[in-house]
Design a protein around this motif. Structure first.
Motif, mmCIF file in Angstrom:
data_model
loop_
_atom_site.group_PDB
_atom_site.id
_atom_site.type_symbol
_atom_site.label_atom_id
_atom_site.label_comp_id
_atom_site.label_asym_id
_atom_site.label_seq_id
_atom_site.Cartn_x
_atom_site.Cartn_y
_atom_site.Cartn_z
ATOM 1 N N GLU A 81 72.932 -18.380 52.980
ATOM 2 C CA GLU A 81 71.564 -17.481 52.742
ATOM 3 C C GLU A 81 71.922 -15.981 52.505
ATOM 4 O O GLU A 81 71.630 -15.262 51.590
ATOM 5 C CB GLU A 81 70.591 -17.154 53.759
ATOM 6 N N LEU A 106 73.636 -15.589 48.896
ATOM 7 C CA LEU A 106 72.763 -15.689 47.745
ATOM 8 C C LEU A 106 71.851 -14.517 47.587
ATOM 9 O O LEU A 106 71.564 -14.065 46.392
ATOM 10 C CB LEU A 106 71.823 -16.825 47.882
ATOM 11 N N THR A 107 71.966 -13.510 48.499
ATOM 12 C CA THR A 107 70.952 -12.198 48.244
ATOM 13 C C THR A 107 71.952 -11.425 47.253
ATOM 14 O O THR A 107 71.292 -10.520 46.571
ATOM 15 C CB THR A 107 71.146 -11.441 49.745
ATOM 16 N N SER A 166 71.243 -11.595 41.817
ATOM 17 C CA SER A 166 69.854 -11.056 41.467
ATOM 18 C C SER A 166 68.960 -12.076 41.133
ATOM 19 O O SER A 166 69.154 -12.717 40.265
ATOM 20 C CB SER A 166 70.190 -9.842 40.433
ATOM 21 N N LYS A 167 67.535 -11.915 41.471
ATOM 22 C CA LYS A 167 66.639 -12.742 41.096
ATOM 23 C C LYS A 167 66.078 -12.642 39.771
ATOM 24 O O LYS A 167 65.712 -13.627 39.108
ATOM 25 C CB LYS A 167 65.376 -12.777 42.050
ATOM 26 N N GLY A 168 66.594 -11.344 39.344
ATOM 27 C CA GLY A 168 66.216 -11.128 37.795
ATOM 28 C C GLY A 168 67.074 -11.897 36.825
ATOM 29 O O GLY A 168 66.721 -12.183 35.844
ATOM 30 N N GLN A 224 68.288 -17.917 38.703
ATOM 31 C CA GLN A 224 66.967 -18.658 39.155
ATOM 32 C C GLN A 224 67.634 -19.407 40.345
ATOM 33 O O GLN A 224 68.422 -20.361 40.181
ATOM 34 C CB GLN A 224 66.404 -19.580 38.267
ATOM 35 N N ILE A 225 67.238 -19.265 41.517
ATOM 36 C CA ILE A 225 67.706 -20.024 42.671
ATOM 37 C C ILE A 225 66.704 -21.055 43.088
ATOM 38 O O ILE A 225 65.476 -20.688 43.398
ATOM 39 C CB ILE A 225 67.904 -18.975 43.829
#
Length: 229
Positions: free
Chosen positions: A88, A91-92, A95-97, A100-101
């Motif tokens: 966890e 994965l931070t 970047s979510k931008g 895609q997780i």
């Protein structure tokens, strides 16, 4: 198949973290199509993850994530069969931008605490119905003509492996020789390190079951790996 070991070094150049990875390229019409990353032990290992000194944890995870994003070519990164809460945090750093997780369904792993003795397990862990069922099965085994258990030794290791693979494929389907040889190498390495238990069960000259399990001596834990009957 490409094997990479990503590591993070401290200022003193001592190793503090490892992350084994495999890279597979899927081809279509003889052209590289999709590059996939997997954790190093997948799909053979039941548990994958990081090796890291606790005091360097965040720096290591950050450096590993940066290396994977900037120095490796990939389209999909699978973190499967992993039992590591640091995933966890790892994965931070993606970047979510830019990524895609997708979280998949969790598959539980059954865990059985073992008592100090077989009798204590029967009477303190199993129900009365469970004890009756176990004893009934044991009587059937004892009454089976020609029943015997073969323990693995250096001299019969190859035969035990081939017996295990033959039964396993008969039950679950054929595997390539390359895949079987890879498994055999893993099992032999673990046997040489005294962390493998492999048994086969026979009725006269016919193998009827086999099981291979790994031992963690420090944690006094048995991890079942392959079983077939």
């Amino acid at each position: 198949l490409e094997f990479r070991r990503v590591l993070f070094r401290s200022d003193k150049s001592s190793y503090v973290a490892f992350l084994p990875l495999t890279k597979t390229t899927i081809k279509q019409f003889n052209i590289d199509f999709i590059h996939e990353l997997n954790l190093g032990g997948y799909p053979v290992a039941d548990y994958n993850g990081f090796l890291c000194s606790p005091e360097y944890e965040q720096e290591a995870l950050s450096s590993l994530a940066e290396f994977i994003q900037t120095q490796m070519e990939w389209d999909r990164f699978f973190l499967a069969s992993v039992m590591d809460e640091r995933v966890e945090s790892f994965l931070t750093y993606f970047s979510k931008g830019a990524f895609q997780i997708i979280a998949g369904d969790k598959v539980p792993c059954v865990r059985i605490p073992l008592e100090d003795s077989w009798d204590k397990y029967l009477y303190e862990t199993l129900s009365s119905k469970g004890r009756r069922n176990v004893r009934k099965l044991f009587r059937e085994k004892e009454d089976l003509e020609g029943f015997r258990i073969v323990h693995t030794e250096e001299k019969n290791f190859s035969l035990q492996i081939e017996t295990l693979f033959a039964l396993w494929q008969k039950r679950w389907g054929e595997r390539s020789r390359t895949h079987l040889d890879r498994l055999a190498h893993i099992l032999k390495t673990c046997y040489d390190q005294e962390c493998l238990r492999l048994f086969s069960f026979w009725k006269n000259d016919e193998p009827i079951a086999a099981v291979a399990a790994f031992l963690d001596h420090d944690r006094k834990t048995v991890f079942e790996f392959l079983n077939c009957f």
